[in-house]
Design a protein around this motif. Sequence first.
Motif, short mmCIF file in Angstrom:
data_model
loop_
_atom_site.label_atom_id
_atom_site.label_comp_id
_atom_site.label_asym_id
_atom_site.label_seq_id
_atom_site.Cartn_x
_atom_site.Cartn_y
_atom_site.Cartn_z
N ALA A 81 0.67 -1.52 -0.12
CA ALA A 81 0.18 0.09 -0.02
C ALA A 81 0.63 1.43 0.26
O ALA A 81 0.29 2.12 -0.95
CB ALA A 81 -1.00 -0.06 1.18
N THR A 82 2.15 1.01 1.03
CA THR A 82 3.15 2.37 1.11
C THR A 82 3.94 2.82 -0.80
O THR A 82 3.91 4.04 -1.18
CB THR A 82 3.91 2.39 2.03
OG1 THR A 82 3.20 1.70 3.40
CG2 THR A 82 4.64 3.46 2.24
N ALA A 83 4.19 1.49 -1.10
CA ALA A 83 4.60 1.25 -2.36
C ALA A 83 3.86 2.28 -3.61
O ALA A 83 4.13 2.97 -4.00
CB ALA A 83 5.26 0.31 -2.90
N GLN A 84 2.26 1.36 -3.59
CA GLN A 84 1.08 2.35 -4.63
C GLN A 84 1.10 3.78 -3.88
O GLN A 84 0.70 4.94 -4.80
CB GLN A 84 -0.06 1.67 -4.10
CG GLN A 84 -0.05 0.19 -4.68
CD GLN A 84 -0.88 -0.63 -4.25
OE1 GLN A 84 -1.50 -0.32 -3.62
NE2 GLN A 84 -1.25 -1.72 -5.33
N ASP A 85 1.39 4.07 -3.13
CA ASP A 85 1.33 5.30 -2.23
C ASP A 85 1.59 6.41 -3.30
O ASP A 85 1.77 7.40 -3.64
CB ASP A 85 0.74 5.33 -1.35
CG ASP A 85 -0.73 5.34 -0.38
OD1 ASP A 85 -1.55 4.82 -0.92
OD2 ASP A 85 -0.55 5.61 0.91
N ALA A 86 3.45 6.24 -2.80
CA ALA A 86 4.61 6.19 -3.00
C ALA A 86 4.38 6.56 -5.29
O ALA A 86 5.25 7.94 -5.58
CB ALA A 86 5.79 5.74 -2.99
#
Length: 362
Positions: A81-86
């Motif tokens: 999820a963090t990677a997708q946000d970034a």
Amino acid sequence: MMADHHMGGLGHFTFVSQPQRVAFGAGMLARTGAELDAMGARRAILLCTPQQRAQAEQLADLLGSRAAGIFDGAVMHVPLATAQDARRFAAQHGADCAVAIGGGSTIGLGKAIALDSGLPVLAIPTTYAGSEMTPIYGLTDNGLKRTGRDLRVLPRTVIYDPELTLALPVGMSVVSGINAIAHAAEGLYAADGNPVMSLLAEEGIAALARALPAIRLDARDLRARADALYGTWLCGKVLGSVGMGLHHKLCHTLGGSFNLPHAETHTIVLPHALAYNSAAAQPAMRRIARALQGDNAAMAVYRLAQSNGAPLALKDIGMQAADLDRACAITMQDEYPNPRPLQAKALRQLLQDAFDGAPPAP
């Protein structure tokens, strides 16, 4: 078993070099803009953890209009999820590059963005994790960590500026540095090792062995901090170029299944993994001992940890005695090259010694 390349013929080997530019030296942070120019990048998003936001803001000021924005959401194990946000953040800000300033978590986030979008990464490491030197990535989703190798994630450029590591706490510096030594130690007996990597490994171990006691005496010793980053670079290059054995697999099991802290786990396990492999990889052990200026590779690593205040026992970093049997069983499931075959009884004893913090078996 790997030949001792000082003792005889070179034999056959394959060496693959990876395209990467490294800028090394105190004050090199100021060259980030010029390094972005050399990459052909115009708008960079800056990645960091919440704790390192101030360093990212300092860099954004240096970069001026080249800085497209700061994403400060990097966390351990790179949740999907963090990677997708970034990635969304990068797209919204029209970024053509990601600059990761921080340790393994932040550089790992940069790699996750590169894997999906092809965005090039410029890495500015502030710890001794060595992730910036490898094409290895990790992503966690629903509690499962998926790792892989892909050249797209290898940072195009790395800036090593020892001034950025002056504030790295001494305790963290020591375990992070011994974690780096582990990459090089296993590289010396890798099934796919080669004499070029062995040179880097021995030099990397020696640089860190010099640096860590000096950092413990004075955390702001710039020469020692430079030595430590130089050692990190070389050891990380080994990790990214050849296969790892029992030590890394065991630490992956302990970290992944029992949620133990990464660098501390490596620091505690390394002497015991070396003792386990010692008789089957004597040329490698001689080189490790020589780099550490000791007689016995496993004992020299144990003493380096002990004399610099690092944890020595898994029981002191959150491991439960009741879980040792399961850790042994999980490790036995994997098939991978290691100098000495995996034997359940000997492996269980290794885990017991690491749990207790006993000196490595002779």
